[in-house]
Scaffold this motif. Structure first.
Motif, PDB file in Angstrom:
ATOM      1  N   GLY A  31      -8.044  -5.564  -5.700  1.00  0.00           N
ATOM      2  CA  GLY A  31      -6.630  -5.902  -5.531  1.00  0.00           C
ATOM      3  C   GLY A  31      -5.862  -5.571  -6.789  1.00  0.00           C
ATOM      4  O   GLY A  31      -6.442  -5.306  -7.854  1.00  0.00           O
ATOM      5  N   VAL A 126     -13.938  -7.724  -0.410  1.00  0.00           N
ATOM      6  CA  VAL A 126     -12.860  -8.699  -0.198  1.00  0.00           C
ATOM      7  C   VAL A 126     -11.556  -8.111  -0.737  1.00  0.00           C
ATOM      8  O   VAL A 126     -11.442  -7.819  -1.934  1.00  0.00           O
ATOM      9  N   PHE A 127     -10.600  -7.933   0.150  1.00  0.00           N
ATOM     10  CA  PHE A 127      -9.289  -7.424  -0.252  1.00  0.00           C
ATOM     11  C   PHE A 127      -8.396  -8.611  -0.626  1.00  0.00           C
ATOM     12  O   PHE A 127      -8.060  -9.431   0.220  1.00  0.00           O
ATOM     13  N   ASN A 129      -5.114  -9.445  -1.098  1.00  0.00           N
ATOM     14  CA  ASN A 129      -3.864  -8.799  -0.711  1.00  0.00           C
ATOM     15  C   ASN A 129      -2.674  -9.609  -1.206  1.00  0.00           C
ATOM     16  O   ASN A 129      -2.506 -10.773  -0.822  1.00  0.00           O
ATOM     17  N   ALA A 164      -5.160   0.478  -0.687  1.00  0.00           N
ATOM     18  CA  ALA A 164      -5.624  -0.763  -0.042  1.00  0.00           C
ATOM     19  C   ALA A 164      -6.769  -0.457   0.922  1.00  0.00           C
ATOM     20  O   ALA A 164      -6.740   0.565   1.613  1.00  0.00           O
ATOM     21  N   PRO A 168     -11.559  -4.034   5.208  1.00  0.00           N
ATOM     22  CA  PRO A 168     -12.368  -4.890   4.327  1.00  0.00           C
ATOM     23  C   PRO A 168     -13.188  -5.866   5.163  1.00  0.00           C
ATOM     24  O   PRO A 168     -12.849  -6.142   6.325  1.00  0.00           O
ATOM     25  N   GLU A 171     -10.145 -10.415   4.137  1.00  0.00           N
ATOM     26  CA  GLU A 171      -8.862 -10.233   3.448  1.00  0.00           C
ATOM     27  C   GLU A 171      -8.258 -11.603   3.192  1.00  0.00           C
ATOM     28  O   GLU A 171      -8.206 -12.436   4.102  1.00  0.00           O
ATOM     29  N   ARG A 173      -4.721 -13.413   1.744  1.00  0.00           N
ATOM     30  CA  ARG A 173      -3.316 -13.089   1.455  1.00  0.00           C
ATOM     31  C   ARG A 173      -2.783 -14.141   0.497  1.00  0.00           C
ATOM     32  O   ARG A 173      -2.351 -15.211   0.910  1.00  0.00           O
ATOM     33  N   SER A 182      -7.387 -19.918   0.202  1.00  0.00           N
ATOM     34  CA  SER A 182      -8.095 -18.634   0.060  1.00  0.00           C
ATOM     35  C   SER A 182      -9.574 -18.887  -0.222  1.00  0.00           C
ATOM     36  O   SER A 182     -10.454 -18.217   0.338  1.00  0.00           O
TER      37      SER A 182
END
Ligand SMILES: Nc1ncnc2c1ncn2[C@@H]1O[C@H](COP(=O)(O)OS(=O)(=O)O)[C@@H](OP(=O)(O)O)[C@H]1O
Ligand SMILES: Nc1ncnc2c1ncn2[C@@H]1O[C@H](COP(=O)(O)OP(=O)(O)O)[C@@H](O)[C@H]1O
Length: 206
Positions: A31, A126-127, A129, A164, A168, A171, A173, A182
């Protein structure tokens, strides 16, 4: 042809897994700067450690202080940075550890290389974001302000690209969720995957 002769240890990965009673996995956070990689990686490592897992954290800023101190932020050096990290993570996985890592890793191709180096079934992407505008508003280290003034060349999101992940494994956010929210998603995804598959495994005979 180089004159090198790799050899195999007498201890198999299965024996190491059985001894440590866990499934080695690399949890790879990617990220933008300020998206929340280090925060979440630290919290996940802390959680897993206190649940009894043998876990170790690799972080961009830390590795760039030692092993990778010779590398810049050019595209070539970022790739070399990630390749070295992947090789280190592979050794740790082979030793039986759970590895959590926090690197911007802006190129899809280099993240794919990590997957290949450590092996598909040991890689969790793991994105983290978070929109650039929010990262810039956070500016936890004051780097975006400097980058906007042209004081930091090739800064990710400003003067260097971030690709991006399209698919993934997970994800989060971070502009819409609290840290705890998260983290909960991470725990629910990661913990079942690091639990030992067999309770009593390989033999320890000599
Ligand atoms: N030009 C430029 N672009 C992006 N980031 C920069 C740059 N210069 C220094 N920093 C600091 O280096 C941290 C990112 O290092 P990484 O090793 O994760 O980067 S990369 O994966 O090789 O792209 C990054 O940490 P995070 O903010 O935690 O992402 C910054 O603190
Ligand atoms: N859901 C979230 N997850 C992670 N960080 C968050 C979240 N919400 C807000 N933040 C804040 O965002 C910032 C992320 O900084 P940091 O973890 O250093 O990012 P990175 O390592 O990606 O540069 C921290 O100040 C953190 O408190």
């Amino acid at each position: 042809m180089k004159h090198i002769f790799p050899f195999q240890s007498k201890i198999s990965n299965a024996q190491r897994k059985a001894q440590l009673q866990q499934e080695p996995q690399l949890v790879w956070f990617t990220g933008l700067s300020g998206s929340g990689k280090s925060t979440l990686a630290l919290r996940l490592e802390h959680y897993l450690f206190h649940r009894g897992h043998k876990v170790f954290l690799l972080d961009g800023d830390n590795l760039r202080n030692g092993l990778n101190r010779d590398l810049s932020f050019s595209p070539q050096d970022r790739k070399e940075n990630i390749r070295r990290v992947a090789e280190v993570a592979k050794l740790m996985l082979d030793a039986g550890l759970v590895v959590v890592s926090a690197f911007i890793s802006p190129y899809a191709e280099e993240r794919e290389l990590v997957r290949q180096i450590v092996g598909e079934n040991r890689f969790i992407e793991v994105f983290v974001n978070c929109p650039l505008a929010e990262c810039e508003k956070r500016d936890t280290k004051g780097l975006y302000a400097k980058a906007r003034k042209g004081l930091i060349p090739e800064f990710t999101g400003i003067s260097a690209p971030y690709e991006a992940p399209l698919l993934p494994d997970l994800e989060v956010r971070t502009s819409e969720e609290s840290i705890d929210e998260s983290l909960l998603q991470l725990i629910q995804f990661v913990e079942p995957r690091v639990l030992a598959k067999e309770k009593v495994g390989a033999t320890f005979g000599l």
